[in-house]
Design a protein around this motif. Structure first.
Motif, PDB file in Angstrom:
ATOM      1  N   UNK A  54     -35.019 -35.958 -16.283  1.00  0.00           N
ATOM      2  CA  UNK A  54     -35.506 -37.120 -15.246  1.00  0.00           C
ATOM      3  C   UNK A  54     -35.081 -38.483 -15.459  1.00  0.00           C
ATOM      4  N   UNK A  55     -34.733 -39.119 -14.675  1.00  0.00           N
ATOM      5  CA  UNK A  55     -34.342 -40.589 -14.680  1.00  0.00           C
ATOM      6  C   UNK A  55     -35.453 -41.466 -15.386  1.00  0.00           C
ATOM      7  N   UNK A  56     -36.616 -41.131 -14.779  1.00  0.00           N
ATOM      8  CA  UNK A  56     -37.912 -41.853 -15.376  1.00  0.00           C
ATOM      9  C   UNK A  56     -39.083 -40.750 -15.578  1.00  0.00           C
ATOM     10  N   UNK A  57     -39.482 -41.003 -16.735  1.00  0.00           N
ATOM     11  CA  UNK A  57     -40.721 -40.142 -17.310  1.00  0.00           C
ATOM     12  C   UNK A  57     -41.943 -40.993 -17.055  1.00  0.00           C
ATOM     13  N   UNK A  58     -42.716 -40.158 -16.312  1.00  0.00           N
ATOM     14  CA  UNK A  58     -43.989 -41.059 -16.232  1.00  0.00           C
ATOM     15  C   UNK A  58     -45.083 -40.379 -16.583  1.00  0.00           C
ATOM     16  N   UNK A  59     -46.161 -40.829 -17.204  1.00  0.00           N
ATOM     17  CA  UNK A  59     -47.343 -40.033 -17.525  1.00  0.00           C
ATOM     18  C   UNK A  59     -48.449 -40.604 -16.286  1.00  0.00           C
ATOM     19  N   UNK A  60     -48.870 -39.674 -15.683  1.00  0.00           N
ATOM     20  CA  UNK A  60     -49.786 -39.841 -14.368  1.00  0.00           C
ATOM     21  C   UNK A  60     -51.061 -39.049 -14.629  1.00  0.00           C
ATOM     22  N   UNK A  61     -51.479 -39.087 -15.930  1.00  0.00           N
ATOM     23  CA  UNK A  61     -52.878 -38.499 -16.112  1.00  0.00           C
ATOM     24  C   UNK A  61     -53.954 -39.380 -15.500  1.00  0.00           C
ATOM     25  N   UNK A  62     -53.648 -40.776 -15.290  1.00  0.00           N
ATOM     26  CA  UNK A  62     -54.525 -41.299 -14.695  1.00  0.00           C
ATOM     27  C   UNK A  62     -53.962 -42.061 -13.268  1.00  0.00           C
ATOM     28  N   UNK A  63     -54.174 -41.547 -12.443  1.00  0.00           N
ATOM     29  CA  UNK A  63     -53.818 -41.972 -10.979  1.00  0.00           C
ATOM     30  C   UNK A  63     -53.411 -43.636 -10.854  1.00  0.00           C
ATOM     31  N   UNK A  64     -54.521 -44.144 -11.611  1.00  0.00           N
ATOM     32  CA  UNK A  64     -54.574 -45.776 -11.261  1.00  0.00           C
ATOM     33  C   UNK A  64     -54.026 -46.573 -12.336  1.00  0.00           C
ATOM     34  N   UNK A  65     -53.516 -45.701 -13.367  1.00  0.00           N
ATOM     35  CA  UNK A  65     -52.829 -46.341 -14.542  1.00  0.00           C
ATOM     36  C   UNK A  65     -51.708 -45.328 -14.912  1.00  0.00           C
ATOM     37  N   UNK A  66     -50.846 -45.300 -14.121  1.00  0.00           N
ATOM     38  CA  UNK A  66     -49.766 -44.466 -14.679  1.00  0.00           C
ATOM     39  C   UNK A  66     -48.826 -45.406 -15.803  1.00  0.00           C
ATOM     40  N   UNK A  67     -48.268 -44.444 -16.685  1.00  0.00           N
ATOM     41  CA  UNK A  67     -47.352 -45.167 -17.834  1.00  0.00           C
ATOM     42  C   UNK A  67     -45.948 -44.596 -17.687  1.00  0.00           C
ATOM     43  N   UNK A  68     -45.073 -45.527 -17.753  1.00  0.00           N
ATOM     44  CA  UNK A  68     -43.583 -44.953 -17.886  1.00  0.00           C
ATOM     45  C   UNK A  68     -43.509 -44.729 -19.348  1.00  0.00           C
ATOM     46  N   UNK A  69     -43.205 -43.679 -19.657  1.00  0.00           N
ATOM     47  CA  UNK A  69     -42.854 -42.981 -21.139  1.00  0.00           C
ATOM     48  C   UNK A  69     -41.298 -43.355 -21.319  1.00  0.00           C
ATOM     49  N   UNK A  70     -40.457 -43.033 -20.575  1.00  0.00           N
ATOM     50  CA  UNK A  70     -38.822 -43.166 -20.918  1.00  0.00           C
ATOM     51  C   UNK A  70     -38.207 -43.453 -19.446  1.00  0.00           C
ATOM     52  N   UNK A  71     -37.176 -44.052 -19.763  1.00  0.00           N
ATOM     53  CA  UNK A  71     -36.193 -44.363 -18.585  1.00  0.00           C
ATOM     54  C   UNK A  71     -34.870 -44.183 -18.974  1.00  0.00           C
ATOM     55  N   UNK A  72     -34.380 -43.270 -18.273  1.00  0.00           N
ATOM     56  CA  UNK A  72     -32.659 -43.117 -18.746  1.00  0.00           C
ATOM     57  C   UNK A  72     -31.866 -43.997 -18.155  1.00  0.00           C
ATOM     58  N   UNK A  73     -30.632 -44.307 -18.772  1.00  0.00           N
ATOM     59  CA  UNK A  73     -29.616 -45.136 -18.047  1.00  0.00           C
ATOM     60  C   UNK A  73     -29.117 -44.443 -16.841  1.00  0.00           C
ATOM     61  N   UNK A  74     -28.762 -45.290 -15.774  1.00  0.00           N
ATOM     62  CA  UNK A  74     -28.111 -44.874 -14.696  1.00  0.00           C
ATOM     63  C   UNK A  74     -27.062 -44.161 -14.765  1.00  0.00           C
ATOM     64  N   UNK A  75     -26.633 -43.070 -13.936  1.00  0.00           N
ATOM     65  CA  UNK A  75     -25.223 -42.362 -14.164  1.00  0.00           C
ATOM     66  C   UNK A  75     -24.525 -42.541 -13.131  1.00  0.00           C
ATOM     67  N   UNK A  76     -23.375 -43.542 -13.145  1.00  0.00           N
ATOM     68  CA  UNK A  76     -22.671 -44.011 -11.937  1.00  0.00           C
ATOM     69  C   UNK A  76     -21.907 -42.799 -10.989  1.00  0.00           C
ATOM     70  N   UNK A  77     -21.502 -41.596 -11.755  1.00  0.00           N
ATOM     71  CA  UNK A  77     -21.014 -40.866 -10.858  1.00  0.00           C
ATOM     72  C   UNK A  77     -21.741 -39.353 -11.122  1.00  0.00           C
ATOM     73  N   UNK A  78     -22.490 -38.824 -10.134  1.00  0.00           N
ATOM     74  CA  UNK A  78     -23.092 -37.626 -10.196  1.00  0.00           C
ATOM     75  C   UNK A  78     -22.712 -36.793  -9.424  1.00  0.00           C
ATOM     76  N   UNK A  79     -22.247 -35.468  -9.779  1.00  0.00           N
ATOM     77  CA  UNK A  79     -21.795 -34.337  -8.977  1.00  0.00           C
ATOM     78  C   UNK A  79     -22.641 -33.681  -7.953  1.00  0.00           C
ATOM     79  N   UNK A  80     -22.274 -33.302  -6.871  1.00  0.00           N
ATOM     80  CA  UNK A  80     -23.195 -32.777  -5.747  1.00  0.00           C
ATOM     81  C   UNK A  80     -23.509 -31.298  -6.219  1.00  0.00           C
TER      82      UNK A  80
END
Length: 224
Positions: free
Chosen positions: A198-224
């Protein structure tokens, strides 16, 4: 906290090149909050003036004869046979992909009646953001189609309890009634490590207080 996290994810949704479209996937176990998160993300993007098409993989199930061919309690069957990925690619992913027609179908199956659907295609606006929620969106045949993807990381003890409130199932993640779903996710995690893909890994255990655990760098060219 929730609005800030949604804004952070929305900030990461790339601008489409040359009037093309952008594909965003929201993944996570049953009960992790995918539908709500995808709806809220789509609403925020619309508030920012971006055209959005909202699709759920749950409208692309296989018919019952395929879904249950390995048995109604089979985790392997849930993992391998739940969804019609050929229709999903042809009706949704390809039209929104590079050089795609933007002519898409929003559904291929009616879960209640088990009917196969072939609705008239719709035309997405130029530069539309496709927001998809669904299980197993980082499996091998789908992992590289997303311009941005989110995985909602929530413990099974929490997701199964939410499923019980929603569906009336047993709230114990070790109970035989939910083994099909929990073990299928474990197969998925072992085979595809969606938390890493995933580009963004998010802890959604608490709906009201989600936490971003990890953000991966964007990839400019992605295969289809």
């Amino acid at each position: 906290m929730r609005l800030r996290v949604l804004a952070t994810v929305a900030d990461r949704v790339p601008e489409p090149p040359d009037r093309a479209c952008v594909r965003v996937g929201v993944d996570g176990p049953d009960g992790s909050g995918k539908t709500v998160f995808a709806d809220d993300l789509a609403a925020l993007l619309r508030e920012r003036g971006r055209p959005v098409v909202r699709i759920s993989l749950d409208d692309f199930h296989n018919v019952r004869a395929v879904r249950y061919r390995r048995g109604r309690d089979s985790p392997e069957g849930f993992w391998r046979d739940s969804y019609d990925y050929a229709r999903f690619r042809a009706d949704v992913l390809d039209p929104f992909g590079p050089g795609g027609s933007r002519r898409y179908r929003a559904a291929a199956h009616d879960l209640a009646t088990d009917a196969v659907l072939t609705p008239e295609p719709r035309l997405a606006p130029e530069g539309a953001v496709l927001v998809v929620d669904g299980l197993f969106l980082h499996r091998d045949e789908l992992a590289n189609v997303w311009d941005l993807s989110v995985f909602l990381d929530v413990p099974f003890a929490v997701t199964v309890r939410r499923m019980a409130l929603r569906d009336g199932t047993n709230p114990d993640p070790d109970h035989a009634d939910v083994r099909r779903y929990v073990e299928a996710q474990r197969i998925y995690f072992a085979a595809c490590t969606p938390q890493r893909r995933a580009t963004v890994l998010l802890d959604n255990t608490d709906f009201h207080q989600p936490r971003i655990l990890h953000r991966r760098a964007a990839e400019p060219d992605r295969p289809t």
